[in-house]
Design a protein around this motif. Structure first.
Motif, PDB file in Angstrom:
ATOM      1  N   THR A  92       0.861  -1.167   0.091  1.00 15.70           N
ATOM      2  CA  THR A  92       0.043   0.021   0.025  1.00 15.70           C
ATOM      3  C   THR A  92       0.892   1.376   0.052  1.00 15.70           C
ATOM      4  N   VAL A  93       0.685   1.933  -1.038  1.00 18.04           N
ATOM      5  CA  VAL A  93       1.709   3.203  -1.223  1.00 18.04           C
ATOM      6  C   VAL A  93       0.986   4.412  -0.814  1.00 18.04           C
ATOM      7  N   LEU A  94      -0.399   4.336  -1.062  1.00 17.39           N
ATOM      8  CA  LEU A  94      -1.310   5.731  -0.577  1.00 17.39           C
ATOM      9  C   LEU A  94      -2.465   5.190   0.119  1.00 17.39           C
ATOM     10  N   GLU A  95      -2.789   5.741   1.313  1.00 13.64           N
ATOM     11  CA  GLU A  95      -4.193   5.350   1.864  1.00 13.64           C
ATOM     12  C   GLU A  95      -4.731   6.489   2.587  1.00 13.64           C
ATOM     13  N   HIS A  96      -5.804   7.205   2.205  1.00 11.31           N
ATOM     14  CA  HIS A  96      -6.367   8.624   2.482  1.00 11.31           C
ATOM     15  C   HIS A  96      -7.916   8.400   2.861  1.00 11.31           C
ATOM     16  N   TYR A  97      -8.278   8.979   3.733  1.00 15.97           N
ATOM     17  CA  TYR A  97      -9.950   9.053   4.129  1.00 15.97           C
ATOM     18  C   TYR A  97     -10.283  10.459   4.711  1.00 15.97           C
ATOM     19  N   GLY A  98     -11.540  10.823   4.007  1.00 17.83           N
ATOM     20  CA  GLY A  98     -11.979  12.172   4.334  1.00 17.83           C
ATOM     21  C   GLY A  98     -13.164  12.006   5.196  1.00 17.83           C
ATOM     22  N   THR A  99     -13.832  13.207   5.182  1.00 17.67           N
ATOM     23  CA  THR A  99     -15.077  13.338   6.055  1.00 17.67           C
ATOM     24  C   THR A  99     -16.116  14.123   5.117  1.00 17.67           C
ATOM     25  N   GLY A 100     -17.468  13.490   5.030  1.00 22.44           N
ATOM     26  CA  GLY A 100     -18.144  14.232   3.921  1.00 22.44           C
ATOM     27  C   GLY A 100     -19.851  13.768   3.998  1.00 22.44           C
ATOM     28  N   ALA A 101     -20.694  14.421   3.464  1.00 25.54           N
ATOM     29  CA  ALA A 101     -22.030  13.979   3.440  1.00 25.54           C
ATOM     30  C   ALA A 101     -22.012  12.750   2.551  1.00 25.54           C
ATOM     31  N   ASP A 102     -22.792  11.706   2.697  1.00 22.22           N
ATOM     32  CA  ASP A 102     -22.965  10.633   1.881  1.00 22.22           C
ATOM     33  C   ASP A 102     -24.395  10.137   1.774  1.00 22.22           C
ATOM     34  N   THR A 103     -24.531   9.314   0.527  1.00 28.46           N
ATOM     35  CA  THR A 103     -25.766   8.791   0.483  1.00 28.46           C
ATOM     36  C   THR A 103     -25.635   7.160  -0.050  1.00 28.46           C
ATOM     37  N   THR A 104     -26.719   6.488   0.550  1.00 29.63           N
ATOM     38  CA  THR A 104     -26.628   4.971  -0.242  1.00 29.63           C
ATOM     39  C   THR A 104     -27.993   4.985  -1.060  1.00 29.63           C
ATOM     40  N   TRP A 105     -27.726   4.729  -2.350  1.00 30.13           N
ATOM     41  CA  TRP A 105     -28.894   5.012  -3.270  1.00 30.13           C
ATOM     42  C   TRP A 105     -30.038   6.040  -2.837  1.00 30.13           C
ATOM     43  N   ASN A 106     -29.290   7.149  -2.675  1.00 31.48           N
ATOM     44  CA  ASN A 106     -30.261   8.342  -2.552  1.00 31.48           C
ATOM     45  C   ASN A 106     -30.790   8.240  -1.196  1.00 31.48           C
TER      46      ASN A 106
END
Length: 324
Positions: A32-46
């Motif tokens: 694994t040469v890059l791993e990054h996670y963010g924060t934000g609004a999400d939906t699952t199938w709207n």
């Protein structure tokens, strides 16, 4: 993560080039040469999920990346002799619709036409996915999703051109389920996910209880990257290597001049040939054989006409220049 990768990632984020990015995992040569996670609004199938703090174990909608995974499963089932070959008649696999099979305009349809999204049937999926006028949503709402697809008006001879169609993938999913005697998620778990060490996933079902072969899979980016690494390893005795070669043979040109195989895109970015699975919102699985590299991307730019910009910037500005 190398300093160059981290620096390029930080610069791209600060410049606003990676808006909506939820996660990225890049694996090269098994590392694994890059791993990054963010924060934000999400939906699952709207369905809104609120603001999510993403991490290594957070499942994410893959949307139409699901189509490419379904094509891998078709190859597994084909290797087991459980599904017809791509040259087989499509309507013969659906004997419950003799009226459609009697239509001369549909009799020429093959399984391969479904795999290449060249059915020649009317299908409007450019409409936002929160509208029942979108053909995939209409299919999900239909009493019989397979009849809904197969009875669409014939607009051109099959195989003439590529035309985006989630219904084509639904048909492929049905062939897998019928041939194996297992719902698609169960077959995926036994033949692909568990052997790859993928323990956690969900596969969204429609109101009829059928898992969506076109857009229902939810995985964490790390596990999506495992699928790409499997492909780089010529299937790891899970997916027949011969099927991978057949699946990734360029067959038709897309609307933006990429090539299309069997449910996978074949593109060029930063002068590199890339095998790509793509989903609404910026979901991507990019496999770069020349660099022994796989990149899994999740994002939340659903239905945005510019949704392609975030994964493109991540690949072209951050990852590929640093690893070339």
């Amino acid at each position: 993560m190398t300093d160059e990768l981290r620096g390029r990632l930080d610069e791209a984020i600060a410049a606003g080039h990676l808006d909506g990015l939820h996660g990225v995992v890049a694996v090269r040569g098994g590392e694994t040469v890059l791993e990054h996670y963010g924060t934000g609004a999400d939906t699952t199938w709207n369905i809104p999920l609120g603001v999510v703090e993403f991490g290594p174990d957070t499942l994410h909608d893959l949307r139409s990346v699901t189509k490419s995974v379904t094509a891998l499963l078709y190859g597994v089932a084909l290797g087991e002799g459980r599904v017809p070959n791509p040259g087989a008649s499509l309507l013969e696999q659906f004997p419950q619709y003799p009226d459609l099979a009697a239509d001369a305009g549909r009799r020429k349809l093959t399984v391969g036409h479904a795999l290449t999204m060249s059915l020649g049937l009317e299908w409007r999926e450019e409409i936002p996915y929160d509208s029942p006028d979108n053909a995939e949503i209409a299919m999900e709402l239909a009493a019989d999703r397979y009849r809904y697809v197969l009875e669409r008006p014939v607009v051109e001879a099959p195989g003439t051109r590529w035309h985006y169609c989630g219904g084509a993938t639904a048909l492929i999913g049905k062939l897998i389920a019928d041939g194996t005697g297992q719902p698609l998620p169960e077959y995926a778990r036994a033949r692909l996910f568990e052997p790859l060490g993928i323990e956690h996933f969900t596969w969204i079902e429609g109101a009829d209880g059928v898992a969506s072969a076109a857009s229902g899979l939810r995985l964490a980016p790390r596990d999506l990257a495992r699928i790409g690494s499997m492909m780089l390893a010529e299937g790891m005795d899970l997916v027949p290597a011969g099927w991978l070669r057949t699946m990734l043979e360029p067959r038709l040109k897309t609307d933006w001049d990429a090539m299309y195989g069997y449910q996978w895109y074949l593109e060029t970015l930063a002068e590199r040939s890339i095998v790509m699975a793509a989903g609404n919102g910026g979901q991507r699985l990019a496999v770069v054989p020349e660099l022994d590299l796989t990149v899994a991307i999740t994002a939340g730019n659903y239905d945005d006409p510019e949704q392609w910009r975030t994964p493109a910037a991540l690949l072209e500005q951050v990852i590929l220049p640093a690893l070339a």
